[in-house]
Design a protein around this motif. Structure first.
Motif, mmCIF file in Angstrom:
data_model
loop_
_atom_site.group_PDB
_atom_site.id
_atom_site.type_symbol
_atom_site.label_atom_id
_atom_site.label_comp_id
_atom_site.label_asym_id
_atom_site.label_seq_id
_atom_site.Cartn_x
_atom_site.Cartn_y
_atom_site.Cartn_z
ATOM 1 N N SER A 1 -1.157 3.366 -5.105
ATOM 2 C CA SER A 1 -0.409 3.704 -3.883
ATOM 3 C C SER A 1 1.078 3.394 -4.068
ATOM 4 C CB SER A 1 -0.942 2.885 -2.712
ATOM 5 O OG SER A 1 -0.633 1.521 -2.895
ATOM 6 N N ASP B 1 3.862 1.543 -2.033
ATOM 7 C CA ASP B 1 3.935 0.660 -0.859
ATOM 8 C C ASP B 1 5.385 0.347 -0.511
ATOM 9 O OD1 ASP B 1 1.229 0.667 -0.973
ATOM 10 O OD2 ASP B 1 1.060 -1.292 -1.954
ATOM 11 N N ASN C 1 1.727 -4.488 -3.167
ATOM 12 C CA ASN C 1 0.549 -3.919 -3.828
ATOM 13 C C ASN C 1 -0.674 -4.827 -3.749
ATOM 14 O OD1 ASN C 1 2.411 -2.422 -6.617
ATOM 15 N ND2 ASN C 1 2.165 -1.809 -4.504
ATOM 16 N N HIS D 1 -4.594 -0.518 -2.970
ATOM 17 C CA HIS D 1 -3.457 -0.075 -3.793
ATOM 18 C C HIS D 1 -3.983 0.672 -5.021
ATOM 19 C CE1 HIS D 1 -0.085 -0.062 -6.466
ATOM 20 N NE2 HIS D 1 -0.687 -0.887 -7.292
ATOM 21 N N ARG E 1 1.845 2.360 3.434
ATOM 22 C CA ARG E 1 1.223 2.633 2.116
ATOM 23 C C ARG E 1 1.004 4.127 1.985
ATOM 24 N NH1 ARG E 1 -3.266 -1.244 0.121
ATOM 25 N NH2 ARG E 1 -1.392 -2.131 -0.793
#
Ligand SMILES: Nc1ncnc2c1ncn2[C@@H]1O[C@H](COP(=O)(O)OP(=O)(O)OP(=O)(O)O)[C@@H](O)[C@H]1O
Length: 367
Positions: free
Chosen positions: A243, A245, A261, A271, A344
């Motif tokens: 992801s 973030d 994360n 994540h 996110r």
């Protein structure tokens, strides 16, 4: 799409809609949509199989419709007593007569098990409503889901009704046949997994097998641990999606991505999302409820693309539909969790070998 989520375009600061381009003439779009829902021929004959209590409720509700009288009914019954079955029969009969029957539910997943179901957010308690006294309560009592095991069906009903015997601490005794003994060693979790999921990959690759069961837990960390163990056991082409973030309004970068994360707030995907082809996943947001993509929809991964997950819906009305899930920005639903607003960007899914009890509500897990 907004309507299907219980919202309205007028609640957003957008320019007014020019209604001259409406193609439905004077007929409101909702009426056009509702009257064009096709009745599944299988549903039309459901009413022939209703049990005594379902039949009584069905006849009473339809009599009110036939007499064109208003009425409010509350169909009450523990899980598996055939509420959805009754609704499907009613929807099919009423729609079959060319009348409009609007099916709504407070969660997208619950709506997705009813033909043409919509989500309506209800911000009230039914019992607290002044309408409660006008409601006719119809009770369903026979567990139709566990019919081939009458003892278990009765046992579930006794637990639901609070009549099962308890010890001094208010605990009930679980029969040994449904327990996996806990030897408090490191292998306990593996034994639980082994008793729910057969290890052979042929089983795990069968979407029906994989979605007919799940391990439930009260805690997200337990769920994540089991899911990680399961995905490691699962064989197949692997993909890891990370992801992006960030924190809104953080010009001084107090919260570096490496720290962000490590967080997995409630309701957000991890994540590091590790997936394999044919693994089961559950959707965490309402993306397109009208087409079966809502918070709680279960899917099976079919393939990976850089910016989309190729998946197949494996539950509800839209069973078998192929979809492409996008990466979307997600915020934690629990505002008090962090002193900053966390964002996110990730695919809104989690693995669903295991899920929290909250997430399992409204799901059908027949095994
Ligand atoms: N009259 C019936 N004849 C045959 N099968 C039935 C009948 N009623 C219900 N069933 C079956 O029993 C199972 C449970 O029914 P259903 O899903 O309607 O229960 P429910 O009360 O809505 O459950 P939950 O509250 O858990 O959602 C389903 O597989 C359904 O097809």
């Amino acid at each position: 799409m907004w309507h299907s989520m219980g919202k309205d375009i007028e609640s957003f600061p957008l320019p007014e809609i020019d209604k001259r381009h409406e193609t439905t003439g004077d007929i409101p779009r909702e009426i056009v949509e509702e009257t064009s829902i096709e009745v599944d021929p299988e549903d039309v004959s459901l009413h022939k199989n209703l049990n005594i209590e379902q039949r009584k409720a069905y006849d009473e509700i339809l009599a009110m419709v036939d007499r064109q009288r208003g009425g409010i009914f509350f169909v009450d019954g523990p899980g598996g007593t055939g509420k959805t079955f009754l609704y499907r029969a009613l929807l099919a009969t009423i729609r079959g007569q060319g009348k409009i029957a609007v099916a709504t539910a407070t969660s997208g997943v619950a709506a997705s098990v009813m033909p043409g179901g919509r989500t309506q957010i209800v911000d009230a308690s039914l019992r607290g409503s002044e309408l409660w006294n006008c409601m006719r309560q119809l009770k369903l009592v026979r567990n139709m889901r566990a019919q081939n095991d009458p003892w278990f069906a009765e046992y579930l009903l006794r637990i639901g009704n609070g009549t099962e015997e308890t010890n001094d601490d208010g605990e009930i005794l679980l029969p040994t046949s449904i327990c996996v003994p806990n030897k408090t060693d490191d292998t306990a979790l593996d034994r639980l997994i082994d008793s729910i999921y057969q290890t052979g990959n042929a089983y795990l690759k069968d979407p029906e097998y994989i979605t007919s069961r799940a391990i439930l837990s009260t805690r997200n960390d337990c769920v994540d641990k089991i899911n990680l163990k399961m995905i490691d056991r699962f064989q197949g082409e692997e993909m890891v999606y990370h992801s992006f973030d960030s924190v809104e309004d953080d010009p001084h970068n107090y919260y570096p991505p490496e720290f962000l994360n490590t967080l997995t707030p409630n309701g957000l995907p991890p994540h590091m999302l590790k997936l394999k082809k044919n693994c089961p996943i559950i959707l965490l947001r309402n993306i397109d409820p009208a087409n079966g993509l809502c918070n709680g929809t279960r899917l099976v991964v079919r393939g990976f693309q850089k910016n989309a997950i190729d998946a197949k819906i494996v539950v509800g009305q839209h069973f078998g539909m192929r979809v492409f899930l996008p990466r979307i920005p997600l915020c934690s639903s629990d505002d008090d969790m962090f002193p900053f607003s966390f964002k996110r960007k990730q695919f809104p899914v989690r693995l669903s070998f295991a899920m929290t009890i909250n997430k399992s509500q409204g799901q059908c897990l027949p095994a």
